[in-house]
Design a protein around this motif. Structure first.
Motif, PDB file in Angstrom:
ATOM      1  N   GLY A  54      45.194  31.975  31.338  1.00  0.00           N
ATOM      2  CA  GLY A  54      45.058  33.282  31.677  1.00  0.00           C
ATOM      3  C   GLY A  54      43.692  33.361  32.606  1.00  0.00           C
ATOM      4  N   ILE A  55      42.629  32.811  31.941  1.00  0.00           N
ATOM      5  CA  ILE A  55      41.323  32.857  32.511  1.00  0.00           C
ATOM      6  C   ILE A  55      41.431  32.264  34.190  1.00  0.00           C
ATOM      7  N   ALA A  56      42.292  31.223  34.239  1.00  0.00           N
ATOM      8  CA  ALA A  56      42.448  30.640  35.409  1.00  0.00           C
ATOM      9  C   ALA A  56      43.523  31.272  36.373  1.00  0.00           C
ATOM     10  N   ASN A 112      39.434  39.440  47.442  1.00  0.00           N
ATOM     11  CA  ASN A 112      39.543  38.199  47.410  1.00  0.00           C
ATOM     12  C   ASN A 112      39.363  37.672  45.668  1.00  0.00           C
ATOM     13  N   SER A 113      38.740  38.693  45.000  1.00  0.00           N
ATOM     14  CA  SER A 113      38.461  38.237  43.549  1.00  0.00           C
ATOM     15  C   SER A 113      38.372  39.848  42.878  1.00  0.00           C
ATOM     16  N   GLY A 114      38.098  39.385  41.595  1.00  0.00           N
ATOM     17  CA  GLY A 114      37.928  40.529  40.853  1.00  0.00           C
ATOM     18  C   GLY A 114      36.490  41.212  40.750  1.00  0.00           C
ATOM     19  N   THR A 115      35.610  40.421  41.288  1.00  0.00           N
ATOM     20  CA  THR A 115      34.227  40.883  41.417  1.00  0.00           C
ATOM     21  C   THR A 115      34.201  41.813  42.580  1.00  0.00           C
ATOM     22  N   GLU A 116      34.754  41.527  43.590  1.00  0.00           N
ATOM     23  CA  GLU A 116      34.985  42.419  45.010  1.00  0.00           C
ATOM     24  C   GLU A 116      35.741  43.524  44.728  1.00  0.00           C
ATOM     25  N   ALA A 117      36.796  43.400  43.682  1.00  0.00           N
ATOM     26  CA  ALA A 117      37.687  44.402  43.393  1.00  0.00           C
ATOM     27  C   ALA A 117      36.855  45.811  42.696  1.00  0.00           C
ATOM     28  N   ASN A 118      36.043  45.106  41.857  1.00  0.00           N
ATOM     29  CA  ASN A 118      35.127  46.193  40.795  1.00  0.00           C
ATOM     30  C   ASN A 118      33.938  46.713  41.709  1.00  0.00           C
ATOM     31  N   GLU A 119      33.448  45.889  42.563  1.00  0.00           N
ATOM     32  CA  GLU A 119      32.371  46.435  43.553  1.00  0.00           C
ATOM     33  C   GLU A 119      32.985  47.354  44.230  1.00  0.00           C
ATOM     34  N   HIS A 142      32.507  42.479  34.173  1.00  0.00           N
ATOM     35  CA  HIS A 142      33.109  43.002  35.375  1.00  0.00           C
ATOM     36  C   HIS A 142      32.674  42.370  36.775  1.00  0.00           C
ATOM     37  N   GLY A 143      32.059  41.349  36.723  1.00  0.00           N
ATOM     38  CA  GLY A 143      31.808  40.473  37.988  1.00  0.00           C
ATOM     39  C   GLY A 143      30.390  40.038  37.927  1.00  0.00           C
ATOM     40  N   ASN A 144      30.224  39.187  39.184  1.00  0.00           N
ATOM     41  CA  ASN A 144      28.737  38.585  39.240  1.00  0.00           C
ATOM     42  C   ASN A 144      28.291  38.969  40.713  1.00  0.00           C
ATOM     43  N   SER A 207      35.984  50.128  32.157  1.00  0.00           N
ATOM     44  CA  SER A 207      36.120  49.429  31.097  1.00  0.00           C
ATOM     45  C   SER A 207      37.362  48.606  31.110  1.00  0.00           C
ATOM     46  N   GLU A 208      37.326  47.527  30.393  1.00  0.00           N
ATOM     47  CA  GLU A 208      38.402  46.748  30.143  1.00  0.00           C
ATOM     48  C   GLU A 208      39.362  47.478  29.011  1.00  0.00           C
ATOM     49  N   ALA A 209      40.650  47.261  28.899  1.00  0.00           N
ATOM     50  CA  ALA A 209      41.513  47.733  27.602  1.00  0.00           C
ATOM     51  C   ALA A 209      41.050  46.704  26.682  1.00  0.00           C
ATOM     52  N   GLY A 212      38.037  40.497  28.037  1.00  0.00           N
ATOM     53  CA  GLY A 212      38.203  39.093  27.799  1.00  0.00           C
ATOM     54  C   GLY A 212      37.099  38.193  27.683  1.00  0.00           C
ATOM     55  N   VAL A 213      36.280  38.119  28.502  1.00  0.00           N
ATOM     56  CA  VAL A 213      34.981  37.204  28.180  1.00  0.00           C
ATOM     57  C   VAL A 213      34.399  37.641  27.167  1.00  0.00           C
ATOM     58  N   GLY A 214      34.259  38.756  26.704  1.00  0.00           N
ATOM     59  CA  GLY A 214      33.584  39.537  25.551  1.00  0.00           C
ATOM     60  C   GLY A 214      34.204  39.341  24.156  1.00  0.00           C
ATOM     61  N   ALA A 240      39.710  51.539  35.369  1.00  0.00           N
ATOM     62  CA  ALA A 240      40.151  50.455  34.599  1.00  0.00           C
ATOM     63  C   ALA A 240      40.108  49.228  35.128  1.00  0.00           C
ATOM     64  N   ASP A 241      39.480  48.315  34.445  1.00  0.00           N
ATOM     65  CA  ASP A 241      39.445  46.865  35.056  1.00  0.00           C
ATOM     66  C   ASP A 241      40.622  46.090  34.228  1.00  0.00           C
ATOM     67  N   GLU A 242      41.656  45.669  35.097  1.00  0.00           N
ATOM     68  CA  GLU A 242      42.840  44.965  34.477  1.00  0.00           C
ATOM     69  C   GLU A 242      42.764  43.814  34.937  1.00  0.00           C
ATOM     70  N   VAL A 243      41.793  43.128  35.313  1.00  0.00           N
ATOM     71  CA  VAL A 243      41.458  41.759  35.798  1.00  0.00           C
ATOM     72  C   VAL A 243      42.308  40.750  34.677  1.00  0.00           C
ATOM     73  N   GLN A 244      41.971  40.871  33.558  1.00  0.00           N
ATOM     74  CA  GLN A 244      42.453  39.978  32.665  1.00  0.00           C
ATOM     75  C   GLN A 244      43.628  40.350  31.741  1.00  0.00           C
ATOM     76  N   ALA A 245      43.665  41.939  31.540  1.00  0.00           N
ATOM     77  CA  ALA A 245      44.727  42.402  30.591  1.00  0.00           C
ATOM     78  C   ALA A 245      45.885  42.838  31.547  1.00  0.00           C
ATOM     79  N   ALA A 270      42.945  41.249  39.515  1.00  0.00           N
ATOM     80  CA  ALA A 270      42.685  39.880  40.208  1.00  0.00           C
ATOM     81  C   ALA A 270      43.631  38.951  39.287  1.00  0.00           C
ATOM     82  N   LYS A 271      42.856  37.676  39.089  1.00  0.00           N
ATOM     83  CA  LYS A 271      43.431  36.575  38.420  1.00  0.00           C
ATOM     84  C   LYS A 271      45.112  36.661  38.360  1.00  0.00           C
ATOM     85  N   GLY A 272      45.901  37.226  37.340  1.00  0.00           N
ATOM     86  CA  GLY A 272      47.260  37.058  37.320  1.00  0.00           C
ATOM     87  C   GLY A 272      48.028  37.609  38.426  1.00  0.00           C
TER      88      GLY A 272
HETATM   89  N1  PMP Z   1      36.625  41.452  35.436  1.00  0.00           N
HETATM   90  C1  PMP Z   1      37.092  41.102  34.380  1.00  0.00           C
HETATM   91  C2  PMP Z   1      37.484  41.822  33.334  1.00  0.00           C
HETATM   92  C3  PMP Z   1      36.909  39.603  34.423  1.00  0.00           C
HETATM   93  O1  PMP Z   1      37.431  38.877  33.247  1.00  0.00           O
HETATM   94  C4  PMP Z   1      36.344  38.960  35.435  1.00  0.00           C
HETATM   95  C5  PMP Z   1      36.291  37.586  35.489  1.00  0.00           C
HETATM   96  N2  PMP Z   1      36.140  36.896  34.300  1.00  0.00           N
HETATM   97  C6  PMP Z   1      36.327  39.733  36.558  1.00  0.00           C
HETATM   98  C7  PMP Z   1      36.148  40.890  36.673  1.00  0.00           C
HETATM   99  C8  PMP Z   1      35.532  38.889  37.852  1.00  0.00           C
HETATM  100  O2  PMP Z   1      36.541  38.244  38.446  1.00  0.00           O
HETATM  101  P1  PMP Z   1      36.246  37.206  39.599  1.00  0.00           P
HETATM  102  O3  PMP Z   1      35.816  35.936  38.853  1.00  0.00           O
HETATM  103  O4  PMP Z   1      37.584  36.824  40.230  1.00  0.00           O
HETATM  104  O5  PMP Z   1      35.289  37.770  40.569  1.00  0.00           O
END
Ligand code: PMP
Length: 427
Positions: A54-56, A112-119, A142-144, A207-209, A212-214, A240-245, A270-272
């Protein structure tokens, strides 16, 4: 058979040429050379059950042939930035994706990524509301990039750049949280942030539902509807940050937020979504989407044909193979079996999560909830030696994160539990 460089050779290059901040879980990192469905293979052909795909980003299973075919066919036809031209791949996927979302959530921006989506989501919330303040939850990730690192609330992931305009609310964590599962008390904190930390108007809430990382923290039942109401009264949008859930992982629903009965204003993913290829998206309403017409918003590879062809194939596989249903049935079974393990092993303080987003928190004292940080590393290593890969997370790094590909079977679940049982017995 694999005839590439040895693990030692790769490790040497990694140490010399790659970021010194990279980390890995095992004392001897694995050299993974191939993936098939729920399995990974090392250079000796040894098979591992991947309970942390899931992480990958993998939801359909590693190298699913339908997804591989879609990507390779598209790569042979056209790969470009399609922002400037018409191409069916991006349009077809946007339409299919929008059909998976409720209400008026119909306009898709690809990244291209979850970070960009949240930004982008945070940017849109600020533009739409004309306010700046964002509320996010402690223990969230939520990203880096600058904005999302600000919204992330764990010191492990933050550098001391200036992070203005983000307020972190008390985490509605039923296991470790200050108010247990009392959603109303947690939401009072959101209200107080608005009253005492802002002008009274905010841009949004993210927020995430399930964090994940937490460490697979399910926000308290009843929290999101109340928090959304409170934030909307202060003029803010709910993200809603659905990157993991997201993407069928929670089993009972396609999206994590649906398990709380809310409809966000903006959803990020992102991710899935791409089964392993770099793809992210923001979905919002036509009205909110309008804010990006004020200037040019351009993302060279966001929604490129290769990734969107892959994304469409992912949605088809999820449906064809009834993977959401599988996540629900096998995930529930696995959670029950992990609860059984909790009765046997004093070190398991909590078992939680939904579908294939499960967490097992290890503590050396159930009353004090002392994080079992060392123990979890030993257990992970034992499990790896027995052919099972699992993740870990949480602020203290003491929570097993179990997020397998959605094709994980009941037999895989049984094997996983037996291996975890042996590993915990060995501690
Ligand atoms: N949101 C959540 C909930 C995540 O778990 C992650 C990545 N672990 C991100 C955003 C950021 O995604 P990315 O690593 O694709 O930038």
């Amino acid at each position: 058979p694999y005839d590439g460089p040895s693990a030692a050779e790769i490790a040497r290059k990694r140490a010399e040429y790659l970021s010194p901040s990279l980390f890995h879980f095992y004392s001897k990192p694995l050299n993974i050379v191939e993936g098939k469905r729920q399995y990974l293979y090392d250079e000796h052909g040894r098979r591992y059950l991947d309970a942390f795909a899931g992480i990958a980003t993998v939801c359909c299973g590693h190298c699913h042939p339908d997804v591989v075919d879609a990507i390779t066919a598209q790569a042979g036809r056209l790969q470009h930035s399609t922002v400037l031209y018409l191409n069916h791949a991006i349009a077809d996927f946007a339409e299919a994706l929008a059909s998976k979302l409720p209400g008026d959530l119909k306009v898709v921006f690809f990244t291209n990524s979850g970070t960009e989506a949240n930004e982008l989501a945070i940017l849109m919330a600020r533009l739409y509301t004309g306010s700046h303040d964002i509320i996010s939850l402690r223990n969230s990730y939520h990203g880096n990039a600058a904005g999302t690192m600000g919204a992330t609330a764990q010191k492990n992931w933050k550098f001391n750049v200036i992070q203005t305009g983000v307020h972190h609310a008390v985490n509605p964590d039923p296991y470790r949280g200050a108010f247990g599962s009392d959603a109303e008390k947690y939401v009072r904190d959101v209200q107080e942030i608005i009253e005492f930390g802002t002008t009274g108007q905010v841009a949004g809430f993210i927020s995430e539902a399930i964090q994940g990382v937490g460490g697979i923290v399910e926000v308290s039942p009843g929290y999101l509807p109340l928090a959304y109401e409170t934030v909307r009264k202060a003029g803010g949008l709910c993200i809603a940050d659905e990157v993991q859930a997201g993407f069928a992982r929670v089993g009972s629903h396609f999206w994590g937020f649906e398990t709380h009965g809310v409809v966000p204003d903006i959803v990020t993913m992102a991710k899935g979504i791409g089964n392993g290829i770099p793809l992210g998206a923001v979905v919002t309403t036509p009205e909110i989407a309008q804010v990006l017409t004020r200037r040019c918003y351009f993302n060279t590879f966001g929604g490129n044909p290769l990734c969107t062809a892959g994304g469409l194939a992912v949605l088809k596989v999820l449906e064809k193979e009834k993977l959401q249903e599988n996540a629900f049935v096998v995930g529930s079974y696995l959670k029950d079996r992990l609860r059984g393990l909790q009765e046997k092993h004093e070190i398991i303080g909590d078992v939680r999560g939904t579908g294939f987003m499960l967490g097992v928190e290890l503590v050396t004292d159930r009353q004090l909830k002392t994080p079992a940080k060392e123990e979890i590393c030993h257990a992970m290593e034992h499990m790896k030696d027995m052919g099972v890969l699992v993740g870990k997370g949480g602020f203290y790094g003491n929570v097993f994160r179990i997020t397998p590909p959605l094709c994980f079977t009941k037999e895989d679940a049984d094997f996983f539990v037996e291996v975890m049982d042996v590993a915990l017995s060995k501690l």
